[in-house]
Design an enzyme around this catalytic site. Structure first.
Site, short mmCIF file in Angstrom:
data_model
loop_
_atom_site.label_atom_id
_atom_site.label_comp_id
_atom_site.label_asym_id
_atom_site.label_seq_id
_atom_site.Cartn_x
_atom_site.Cartn_y
_atom_site.Cartn_z
N TRP A 477 -0.60 3.71 -30.24
CA TRP A 477 -0.08 2.41 -30.18
C TRP A 477 0.75 2.69 -28.89
O TRP A 477 1.91 3.56 -29.04
CB TRP A 477 1.01 2.00 -31.26
CG TRP A 477 1.92 0.98 -31.12
CD1 TRP A 477 3.06 0.92 -30.29
CD2 TRP A 477 2.03 -0.23 -32.03
NE1 TRP A 477 3.66 -0.13 -30.34
CE2 TRP A 477 3.24 -1.14 -31.52
CE3 TRP A 477 1.29 -0.66 -33.23
CZ2 TRP A 477 3.49 -2.04 -32.14
CZ3 TRP A 477 1.73 -1.65 -33.83
CH2 TRP A 477 3.00 -2.64 -33.26
N ASP A 478 0.46 2.17 -27.75
CA ASP A 478 1.58 2.77 -26.68
C ASP A 478 2.51 1.81 -25.94
O ASP A 478 2.48 0.81 -26.62
CB ASP A 478 0.19 2.57 -25.40
CG ASP A 478 0.54 3.99 -24.29
OD1 ASP A 478 1.52 4.15 -24.33
OD2 ASP A 478 -0.62 4.28 -23.52
N MET A 479 3.23 2.17 -25.07
CA MET A 479 4.40 1.32 -24.51
C MET A 479 4.66 1.92 -23.47
O MET A 479 5.26 2.83 -23.05
CB MET A 479 5.62 1.25 -25.59
CG MET A 479 6.52 0.64 -25.47
SD MET A 479 8.16 1.49 -24.55
CE MET A 479 9.32 0.05 -24.96
N ASP A 548 1.78 12.82 -21.09
CA ASP A 548 0.70 12.61 -20.15
C ASP A 548 0.06 13.59 -19.31
O ASP A 548 -0.99 13.60 -18.79
CB ASP A 548 0.76 11.24 -19.48
CG ASP A 548 0.53 10.04 -19.85
OD1 ASP A 548 0.21 9.88 -20.97
OD2 ASP A 548 1.09 8.90 -19.33
C1 GLA Z 1 -0.20 5.59 -20.94
C2 GLA Z 1 -0.75 6.65 -21.95
C3 GLA Z 1 -1.91 7.37 -21.70
C4 GLA Z 1 -3.05 6.20 -21.86
C5 GLA Z 1 -2.65 5.16 -20.62
C6 GLA Z 1 -3.45 4.02 -20.60
O1 GLA Z 1 0.21 6.39 -19.87
O2 GLA Z 1 0.29 7.77 -22.42
O3 GLA Z 1 -2.46 8.32 -22.41
O4 GLA Z 1 -3.34 5.54 -22.75
O5 GLA Z 1 -1.50 4.84 -20.91
O6 GLA Z 1 -2.93 2.89 -19.66
#
Ligand code: GLA
Length: 729
Positions: A477-479, A548
């Site tokens: 689940w990203d943001m 990241d």
């Molecule tokens: C964020 C996440 C990454 C990846 C990108 C995808 O930066 O931290 O791991 O999932 O979004 O857009």
């Protein structure tokens, strides 16, 4: 019984295994004072510290100098506006526009066992582990009440604090500030430790001396953030990993926060933590309640190491709920750094095929599988499968991956909306924005106004529908952006100051719904890497993507800062390709594996394309993970050397609770000429036990290994790592 009331002395004493916390009631007006927090006291007679007898300024004796009293007394929960000029914990504005509040003792309640708050993540404990003290305070003039809440976790040496505000007055009132905890003490030459960073450089440890004035760490970005962290520890000067006193606060919350230490005119310090008051104003109707989030407090008189281990135990036992918390997580391979947006079913299956042969257990399909999402400029909100990329549909892909014996996981960013999306074209008012002003974009996207029920329901259903459609066992689940342009099409003008907090509550509500509907799902939170790595999210997901930045050397610093408070079992860490996509550094595949071992462990690369010798190492790394993960996940963490401090090498260890097994990781970042070996004094072993070191002849007592140490031959070259595995003979 870990909470005692001494009626005669008007004292409450809260005891954990090794700490005590004392609160007193003074004067006819029943002010609530902070008496003591520190090493465990057998004796409770500490009330004299409130200096009631010799304090000439106590209001009942000398109302002439009430302000002097209010501005110097060690308060348990200081209110704003009547003469305590230090940072207050609570501030209001009445319908007449007045501020000012005095919260004085009325009654209390002691109960056994602790449940979490209804709509906020918070700790829990059984009757055996935890007692709860609630002190009801009241402001006679406005009728505003505050229930000060204390959770006393005897077994793990933690005291939690929070406050519930109740409007018992006849009229609404605006809460303009509600912090959750305060600690008034004398300054013991403290240094404040906090965590700072940016995207790809999260949670770097910083220490500054506490001096007169205010020093705060805060976020007004709508999330806990890459930049700052809702944590502060005051440590006595020269405290080390093993020695010195530490007072730490950590906030179980994922939105705007402030933690501050202030040294005043009398060299007293006040440390406070809570929701950030900037742009916050909560309208509390008559008879309504406001529950503030929880603060976790740890005191250690055995340095930072003890603080760390206390937080780890507390989160593993009393905050994380997932069925995975005490289980090995499937080793995953994520396609983000492997393909970015350029993938299709065949590509994913070819990665999965190769990965499954090497022992990898789950394929995670990252960003780019939905709508018109060919790059990061579009389609957030259009959560329907892009069948041009996924020919045959999602279920076909999942089934094929399952046939390889692998689990399947998927990426979402449910809180967002791209201006170039069907969703935005249909509902432009669903984005958070100030009416009449074009909202600022970030990564070409807006944040959905999840404070609106129908927006929240839409976003939730998008995720749930996909999960119901195939055998998906993991969600990332990203943001990927922070909040700005705070405005909602639905909130009335005098409630706009509630938006930030309502947003966080909405995210919590959605995640709660998700884990209720899919109780076996492995959820990993993420926010552009580690921007929402906080205890609030940990309540919903047992692991969070740390950063990241997957470079092994950058990760040493990020993971050191993260592990200062979080158990290794919660840190998302992967082996990725080189040159590293964030810093361009080339490190040995082996070292990347050692560093990722200190987290959840997985891969983030195109396994079909990496060099053959790296690929050949994967089965060994898989075996290494299976061999050590129980220890890494459940053991006690010891910091031995810090590359962030010495710019040279890093070393940490994990020791099993019964001290029968230990694993130390050593990484030489930069080699030095003419250094052949170094001595490392190990930590955390039982001095009486006899150990053997895997791969070496001979046995050693824990005493020798800790006092005299071991010799590590310096590896030839930079970025080289080594594992040292000890077992009791
Ligand atoms: C964020 C996440 C990454 C990846 C990108 C995808 O930066 O931290 O791991 O999932 O979004 O857009």
């Amino acid at each position: 019984m870990s909470i005692s009331l001494y009626e005669k002395e008007q004292l409450f004493k809260l005891d954990t295994k090794n700490t005590s916390y004392v609160i007193g009631i003074v004067d006819e007006e029943k002010f609530l004072g902070h008496v003591y927090y520190g090493a465990k006291l057998k004796d409770h007679h500490a009330g004299y510290l409130m200096r009631v007898n010799e304090n000439p300024f106590v209001p009942s004796k000398n109302n002439r100098d009430r302000v002097s009293f209010l501005d110097s007394f060690a308060m348990e929960y200081p209110a704003h506006g009547l003469g305590d000029y230090r940072e207050s914990c609570i501030s209001i504005r009445t319908m007449q526009g007045n501020v000012g509040l005095s919260l004085n003792y009325v009654s209390h309640k002691i109960t056994e066992g602790k449940t979490s708050f209804r709509n906020l993540p918070s700790s829990f404990g059984s009757r055996e582990d935890c007692s709860v003290l609630e002190i009801l305070c009241e402001d006679k003039t406005t009728g505003l009440q505050a229930v000060l809440q204390y959770g006393v976790f005897e077994d793990v040496d933690v005291i939690t604090r929070s406050v519930k505000v109740i409007n018992e007055g006849e009229e609404p009132v605006y809460l303009t500030k509600v912090y959750s905890a305060c600690l008034d003490m004398d300054n013991k030459d403290f240094e404040a430790i906090s965590l700072h960073g940016s995207w790809a450089r999260e949670r770097q440890i910083q220490s500054v001396p506490v001096s007169h004035g205010k020093y705060s760490v805060e976020s007004i970005r709508g999330e806990s953030s890459h930049q700052d962290h809702p944590f502060m520890a005051l440590k006595t000067k020269n405290a080390t990993q093993e020695t010195g006193e530490v007072y730490a606060m950590h906030f179980v919350y994922s939105g705007n926060f402030k933690v501050q230490v202030q040294a005043d005119q009398f060299d007293q310090v006040r440390m406070v933590m809570g929701i950030h008051p900037t742009d916050f104003a909560w309208r509390l109707e008559s008879k309504e309640e406001f529950q503030a989030p929880e603060v976790v407090m740890v005191y250690s008189d055995k340095g930072l190491g003890q603080m760390t281990r206390t937080f780890h135990d507390f989160y593993r036992k009393h905050l994380i709920r997932s069925e995975y918390k005490n289980k090995k997580r499937p080793i995953l391979i994520n396609n983000w750094e492997a393909t970015y947006f350029d993938f299709n079913t065949d590509k994913l299956i070819s990665i999965a095929k190769q990965a499954s042969e090497l022992g990898i257990e789950m394929l995670v399909m990252d960003d780019g599988w939905f709508g018109n999402r060919y790059d990061d400029n579009r389609a957030l909100g259009d959560w329907f499968v892009n069948e041009e990329k996924l020919k045959g549909g999602l279920k076909y892909l999942v089934d094929e991956v399952n046939k390889l014996g692998m689990k399947f996981g998927i990426w979402f960013e449910p809180e967002m909306i791209s201006p170039d999306s069907d969703l935005y074209r249909e509902h432009p008012d669903w984005a958070i924005a100030i009416p009449g002003r074009e909202a600022s974009l970030c990564r070409n996207q807006y944040v959905l106004d999840l404070t609106r029920q129908k927006v929240r329901d839409y976003a939730y259903e998008c995720v749930a529908k996909i999960l119901r459609s195939a055998n998906i066992e993991y969600v990332k689940w990203d943001m990927n952006r922070q909040l700005s342009d705070i405005g909602s099409a639905e909130l009335p003008a005098d409630r706009m100051g509630e938006l930030y907090h309502r947003y966080v509550l909405a995210v919590y509500e959605m995640q709660e719904r998700l884990i209720q509907e899919f109780p076996h799902l492995l959820l990993e939170n993420c926010s552009g890497g580690g921007a929402r790595f906080d205890p609030g999210m940990l309540y919903f997901s047992p692991q969070i993507w740390c950063s990241d930045d997957t470079d092994a050397i950058e990760r040493l610093k990020i993971q050191e800062g993260t592990a200062l408070i979080y158990p290794l079992s919660s840190m998302g860490a992967h082996v990725s390709d080189c040159p590293n996509h964030t810093v361009g550094r080339v490190t040995p595949f082996e070292t990347r594996g050692y560093v990722a071992l200190a987290g959840t462990f997985g891969y983030e690369l195109d396994v079909t394309k990496i060099p053959e010798e790296d690929r050949e190492m994967i089965p060994e790394q898989v075996a290494m993970y299976h061999k050590y993960n129980d220890l890494v996940r459940e053991g006690d963490y010891y910091r031995i050397a810090s590359y962030a401090e010495n710019h040279y090498f890093d070393c940490y260890g994990v020791v099993s609770k019964d001290k029968k097994e230990a694993l130390y990781t050593f990484v030489q970042v930069l080699n030095r000429p003419n250094y052949h070996s170094r001595r490392l004094q190990l930590k955390g072993l039982d001095p009486e036990k006899v150990y053997e070191i895997e791969g070496e002849e001979g046995t050693y007592t824990g005493e020798i290994l800790m006092k005299a140490g071991i010799n590590i031959q310096n590896p030839w070259g930079d970025f080289k790592g080594k594992l040292i595995h000890l077992t009791e003979v």
